[in-house]
Design a protein around this motif. Structure first.
Motif, mmCIF file in Angstrom:
data_model
loop_
_atom_site.group_PDB
_atom_site.id
_atom_site.type_symbol
_atom_site.label_atom_id
_atom_site.label_comp_id
_atom_site.label_asym_id
_atom_site.label_seq_id
_atom_site.Cartn_x
_atom_site.Cartn_y
_atom_site.Cartn_z
ATOM 1 N N CYS A 137 10.607 -0.227 5.511
ATOM 2 C CA CYS A 137 9.493 0.332 6.263
ATOM 3 C C CYS A 137 8.183 0.084 5.520
ATOM 4 N N CYS A 140 6.719 3.816 4.505
ATOM 5 C CA CYS A 140 7.303 4.717 3.502
ATOM 6 C C CYS A 140 8.299 4.015 2.575
ATOM 7 N N CYS A 155 12.776 3.078 11.164
ATOM 8 C CA CYS A 155 12.860 3.536 9.775
ATOM 9 C C CYS A 155 14.011 4.539 9.642
ATOM 10 N N HIS A 161 8.537 6.123 12.559
ATOM 11 C CA HIS A 161 8.173 4.817 11.986
ATOM 12 C C HIS A 161 8.982 3.720 12.696
HETATM 13 ZN ZN LIG Z 1 9.281 4.830 7.175
#
Ligand SMILES: [Zn+2]
Length: 307
Positions: A137, A140, A155, A161
C-alpha cells in the motif's frame, strides 16, 4: 466515443476486443472461486513478460494444462468469451521446464494476431504489471491484496485504501502544413535504422490532451500549431499507456529541434514517404498507431484549401 472518424482505419492493434468484460461478476467472489476450478474455463498464460502463441492465435489453456493451481498464482478475471470465463494467469514463478510450451515476446507478432487476441493480451499485460508494481500500500505500507478478480487492489490493513488500475495517457500527433507531414526520428529510437514517426509525449498533470499536443510540438520541434483534432486511440501495453492520437495544422514551419529528444525532423511530401525505401528511412511497424495514422494520411486525398 463516436465512430472512428475515418472509415479507412481498421481498429488499431490491441484495440479490437470482442470479449465481455462482465464487470458484474468481478464482485462475486464465490462465482470467481468456482470459475477458477471449472474445466471449461480458459487461461491466458504469461511468463516473464512473454506469451504462449501459435502463428495464428493466443493459446488459451484449460486448468489441467497449467503447471500449478491458478488460485495460487497471480491471476486476473478478464471476462467472458462466448460465456467461457477467461483469466490471465502469471506463471513467472514457475520454472521454464514446467511451462506448457515456448513463451515468446508479443511485440513482433501483435499486428498479425487476431485483434480480439491482441486485445486480451493487452488487458492481461497491463493489469498484471500494475499488480506487480503495487504489492504494498502506498499510503501505509501494508501488503496489498487482489480484489474483484484482480481488477482492483485492497490494502490488508485499511479497508478504505483501495487502488484501481492506472493507465498513463500519451498524446501522439500528425502535424501537416497542407501538403507536407511532419515526422521525426527520436534520439531513443533504434540507431541502426532510420525510423521516422509522429511526435508523441506524456500528458502531464493539470494538462488537457490538446494542451499536451501543443506543448510537446513546441518543445520538441519549436513550431506553433492550430486546429488540434482528436483522431483515435490505442491501448499500448508496455505496460500501461493509452495512446491518444490527434491531427493538427502547422501555423509556423521552421523547425528548431530539442537535441535531447529529437535526432532529426523533416516535412515530408506524400511521394517522399511512399518512396521511403529509396529515401533510406522507415515508418513504424503496423502495430503502432503512428503507422495507421501515417497510412491514413497517405490514403486521404489532400484538400487544396487550408481550412
Ligand atoms: Zn494501506
Amino acid at each position: 466515443m463516436t465512430q472512428n472518424p475515418s472509415p479507412n482505419l481498421h481498429p488499431h492493434t490491441y484495440a479490437g476486443s470482442t470479449h465481455d468484460r462482465a464487470a458484474h461478476l468481478r464482485t462475486n467472489p464465490a462465482w470467481l472461486e468456482h470459475a477458477l476450478q471449472t474445466s471449461t474455463t480458459r487461461f491466458l498464460p504469461l511468463w516473464q513478460d512473454q506469451h504462449l502463441l501459435t502463428p495464428t492465435e493466443a493459446t488459451l489453456l484449460p486448468r489441467t494444462s497449467l503447471p500449478a493451481d491458478p488460485a495460487t498464482l497471480p491471476h486476473i478475471f478478464l471476462g467472458l468469451r462466448n460465456d467461457t470465463p477467461l483469466f490471465a494467469v502469471d506463471l513467472s514463478s514457475c520454472p521454464e521446464s514446467t511451462l506448457p510450451g515456448p513463451f515468446t515476446p508479443i511485440r513482433p507478432v501483435a499486428a498479425t494476431l487476431p485483434a480480439p487476441d491482441a486485445a486480451l493480451i493487452a488487458q492481461a499485460r497491463t493489469l498484471l504489471a500494475w499488480q506487480n508494481a503495487n504489492r504494498f500500500c502506498g499510503r501505509c505500507g501494508a501488503p496489498m491484496q487482489p480484489d474483484e478478480g484482480g481488477n482492483r487492489l485492497r490494502c490488508t490493513a485499511h479497508e478504505t485504501h483501495v487502488l484501481f488500475p492506472q493507465i498513463s495517457p500519451v498524446v501522439i500527433m500528425l502535424v501537416t502544413d497542407g501538403p507536407r507531414l511532419l515526422l521525426a526520428r527520436g534520439t531513443r529510437f533504434a540507431q541502426d535504422r532510420r525510423i521516422f514517426s509522429a511526435l508523441a509525449g506524456f500528458v502531464e498533470a493539470g494538462e488537457s490532451a490538446e494542451e499536451a499536443v501543443a506543448r510537446e510540438i513546441r518543445e520538441e520541434v519549436g513550431i506553433e500549431i492550430e486546429h488540434i483534432q482528436y483522431h483515435s486511440s490505442q491501448p499500448w501495453p508496455y505496460p500501461a499507456n493509452l495512446m491518444l492520437a490527434f491531427t493538427a495544422q502547422a501555423r509556423t514551419t521552421t523547425l528548431t529541434l530539442d537535441p535531447t529528444e529529437i535526432a532529426e525532423a523533416h516535412w515530408f511530401t506524400k511521394s517522399e514517404i511512399q518512396s521511403k525505401t529509396q529515401n533510406n528511412f522507415e515508418i513504424p511497424g503496423p502495430a503502432a498507431i503512428a503507422h495507421d495514422m501515417i497510412q491514413n494520411w497517405l490514403d486521404t486525398p489532400l484538400h487544396s484549401a487550408k481550412s
